[in-house]
Design an enzyme around this catalytic site. Structure first.
Site, mmCIF file in Angstrom:
data_model
loop_
_atom_site.group_PDB
_atom_site.id
_atom_site.type_symbol
_atom_site.label_atom_id
_atom_site.label_comp_id
_atom_site.label_asym_id
_atom_site.label_seq_id
_atom_site.Cartn_x
_atom_site.Cartn_y
_atom_site.Cartn_z
ATOM 1 N N HIS A 91 -23.517 21.240 -11.942
ATOM 2 C CA HIS A 91 -24.863 20.665 -11.947
ATOM 3 C C HIS A 91 -25.552 21.009 -10.632
ATOM 4 O O HIS A 91 -25.052 20.685 -9.566
ATOM 5 C CB HIS A 91 -24.807 19.141 -12.100
ATOM 6 C CG HIS A 91 -24.483 18.698 -13.493
ATOM 7 N ND1 HIS A 91 -24.946 17.534 -14.034
ATOM 8 C CD2 HIS A 91 -23.735 19.279 -14.469
ATOM 9 C CE1 HIS A 91 -24.506 17.412 -15.283
ATOM 10 N NE2 HIS A 91 -23.756 18.462 -15.561
ATOM 11 N N TYR A 148 -30.825 9.222 -12.851
ATOM 12 C CA TYR A 148 -30.704 7.925 -12.176
ATOM 13 C C TYR A 148 -32.067 7.262 -12.288
ATOM 14 O O TYR A 148 -33.037 7.753 -11.697
ATOM 15 C CB TYR A 148 -30.349 8.106 -10.700
ATOM 16 C CG TYR A 148 -28.928 8.560 -10.430
ATOM 17 C CD1 TYR A 148 -28.560 9.898 -10.541
ATOM 18 C CD2 TYR A 148 -27.947 7.651 -10.037
ATOM 19 C CE1 TYR A 148 -27.262 10.319 -10.270
ATOM 20 C CE2 TYR A 148 -26.642 8.060 -9.758
ATOM 21 C CZ TYR A 148 -26.310 9.395 -9.881
ATOM 22 O OH TYR A 148 -25.023 9.800 -9.613
ATOM 23 N N PRO A 207 -20.414 2.814 -7.281
ATOM 24 C CA PRO A 207 -20.378 4.140 -7.917
ATOM 25 C C PRO A 207 -21.692 4.917 -7.889
ATOM 26 O O PRO A 207 -21.707 6.086 -8.267
ATOM 27 C CB PRO A 207 -19.977 3.825 -9.365
ATOM 28 C CG PRO A 207 -20.420 2.422 -9.591
ATOM 29 C CD PRO A 207 -20.296 1.723 -8.269
ATOM 30 N N LYS A 214 -19.282 8.829 -4.853
ATOM 31 C CA LYS A 214 -18.525 9.237 -3.671
ATOM 32 C C LYS A 214 -17.036 8.895 -3.720
ATOM 33 O O LYS A 214 -16.243 9.473 -2.972
ATOM 34 C CB LYS A 214 -19.115 8.560 -2.418
ATOM 35 C CG LYS A 214 -20.417 9.180 -1.949
ATOM 36 C CD LYS A 214 -20.155 10.405 -1.103
ATOM 37 C CE LYS A 214 -21.292 11.375 -1.076
ATOM 38 N NZ LYS A 214 -21.352 12.295 -2.234
ATOM 39 N N TYR A 256 -25.292 13.869 -1.488
ATOM 40 C CA TYR A 256 -24.753 13.823 -2.854
ATOM 41 C C TYR A 256 -23.760 14.960 -3.090
ATOM 42 O O TYR A 256 -22.697 14.756 -3.687
ATOM 43 C CB TYR A 256 -25.897 13.882 -3.868
ATOM 44 C CG TYR A 256 -25.499 13.453 -5.268
ATOM 45 C CD1 TYR A 256 -25.715 12.152 -5.713
ATOM 46 C CD2 TYR A 256 -24.889 14.352 -6.154
ATOM 47 C CE1 TYR A 256 -25.344 11.762 -6.991
ATOM 48 C CE2 TYR A 256 -24.518 13.967 -7.432
ATOM 49 C CZ TYR A 256 -24.741 12.663 -7.844
ATOM 50 O OH TYR A 256 -24.373 12.274 -9.102
HETATM 51 C C1 PHB Z 1 -19.999 9.125 -14.359
HETATM 52 O O1 PHB Z 1 -20.311 10.093 -15.068
HETATM 53 O O2 PHB Z 1 -19.106 8.332 -14.680
HETATM 54 C C2 PHB Z 1 -20.752 8.867 -13.102
HETATM 55 C C3 PHB Z 1 -21.613 9.828 -12.620
HETATM 56 C C4 PHB Z 1 -22.336 9.586 -11.458
HETATM 57 C C5 PHB Z 1 -22.189 8.383 -10.803
HETATM 58 C C6 PHB Z 1 -21.318 7.428 -11.268
HETATM 59 C C7 PHB Z 1 -20.588 7.658 -12.428
HETATM 60 O O3 PHB Z 1 -22.932 8.140 -9.693
#
Ligand code: PHB
Length: 392
Positions: A76, A205, A294, A298, A386
């Site tokens: 990505h 997000y 989450p 990280k 990130y």
């Molecule tokens: C996930 O795909 O489980 C996932 C992806 C990004 C995050 C947290 C969880 O920030």
């Protein structure tokens, strides 16, 4: 029955940190024993994190050039921040020339377990550690119960706690398993896995008037999505229709592709850093040392960064008797850990709706998001953090 075995490094925990550490140590000619209380099947099937930083992928590629990260995983080159119903792409490739990979942690664990077992690693499942003794001496010991209920003592030159947030190694270092810096958040994530095609090519997000949502993926057929919920929420109390409505209302502007929901869970949010990461010949890595919420993706990446530092320090200590790197391990690791703590807290606080938030707070939050997406400096900070700071 009581058995005693000896090794150079006793590693408690066969998650990403413990397995990668055993590999790096083996490469330096240092043998280890890895124990885990779970079965191999449980380790390989528990759904956890999904995002690997550039540095983590570089390391996995150095470990195995044919790693499935590049075939099963998905690169990505950006994420989308969504607020007020509009999407804003953070273009990692253009901003920092780095990427992340969506590759489920349990797939990475399958790879690492196969690799370590294939290399003859002493790796014992169903072995439950209870404590570490003589942590500060040159011969620390792990006291454990093996799969048959017998007592197992592992005598080592060094003990590593890679045993997650409920670490039993931690008290030998900090004196008390709760000693450290701690923050709890007044919300959690309601997570689902569903059988559906992807609703977006990259992660979304989303900050919305109804709270946060994250649209993530697992494979072309399976999707992972989350929405902000009460920490006390019962994952089974909502119907599938209610879950889709909650998700959909938090990503205005996108029509989610729905499908059968086959797993649901509530993930609590915590930030934690242990008060000490090392005492004498015992050290902590990964979730045993710290927990992050989450939102910044990280957790596992931070574990890998700890392990890279610790492997080098153990090579110097056990290979050459040079104590300088191990003496500096905690200080060095903590620099990155606190940067990641800040980033995870920042992403969390910028995107979620606090239960007590007033109109001022919501508008300020939108101002914060706008100052990130409207500024190259803002987008670059997010992209750097990130995709992960370089693993020196
Ligand atoms: C996930 O795909 O489980 C996932 C992806 C990004 C995050 C947290 C969880 O920030």
């Amino acid at each position: 029955m009581s058995t005693t075995v000896s090794t150079r490094v006793a590693i408690v925990g066969a998650g990403p940190a413990g397995l990668i550490l055993s590999h790096l140590l083996a490469g330096a000619g240092i043998e280890s024993i890895v124990i885990d209380q779970r079965s191999r099947d449980e380790i390989e099937s528990t759904i956890r994190a999904g995002i690997l930083e550039q540095g983590t992928v570089d390391l996995l590629t150095a470990i195995d050039p044919n790693t499935r990260v590049h075939t099963v995983g998905d690169r990505h080159e950006g994420i989308e921040l969504r607020f007020e119903g509009e999407g804003h792409r953070i273009d990692f490739a253009a901003l920092v020339d780095r990427s992340v990979w969506l590759y489920p942690q349990h797939e990475m664990l399958k790879d690492m377990l196969a690799l370590r077992l294939g290399a003859g690693q002493d790796l014992r499942f169903g072995v439950t550690a209870s404590r570490v003794e003589d942590a500060e001496t040159n011969r620390p010991r792990v006291i454990a119960t093996d799969a048959d209920g017998g007592q197992l003592t592992i005598e080592a030159h060094f003990v590593v706690g890679a045993d997650g947030s409920r670490s039993v190694v931690r008290p030998a270092i900090t004196g008390d398993s709760r000693s450290g810096y701690f923050r709890e958040y007044p919300f959690a994530w309601f997570g689902i896995l569903c059988e559906a095609p992807a609703s977006a090519d990259e992660l979304i997000y989303s900050n919305s008037a109804n709270g946060f949502a994250l649209i993530s993926q697992r494979s072309p057929e399976v999707q992972r999505m989350y929405f902000q919920c009460d920490p006390e929420a019962d994952p089974n109390a909502m119907s599938e229709a209610q879950i889709w409505e909650a998700l959909q209302s938090r990503v205005p502007g996108t029509t989610l592709k729905e499908g059968r929901i086959f797993q649901r869970d509530v993930l609590r949010f915590r930030s934690f850093v242990a008060s000490e990461l090392r005492r004498g010949r015992t050290a902590l890595v990964g979730d045993a040392a710290h927990t992050v919420p989450p939102t910044g993706a990280k957790g596992m990446n931070l574990a890998v960064a700890d392990v890279v530092l610790l492997a080098r320090a153990l090579d110097a200590l056990l290979g050459d008797g040079d104590e300088r790197l191990i003496d500096g391990y905690a200080e060095q690791a903590l620099k990155r850990i606190w940067k990641a703590q800040h980033f995870s807290w920042w992403m969390t606080s910028m995107l979620h709706r606090l239960p007590e938030a007033g109109e001022f707070d919501s508008r300020r939050q939108l101002g914060e998001l706008r100052s990130v997406v409207d500024s190259e400096a803002g987008r670059t900070y997010l992209a750097e953090a990130y995709t992960g700071w370089p693993l020196d």
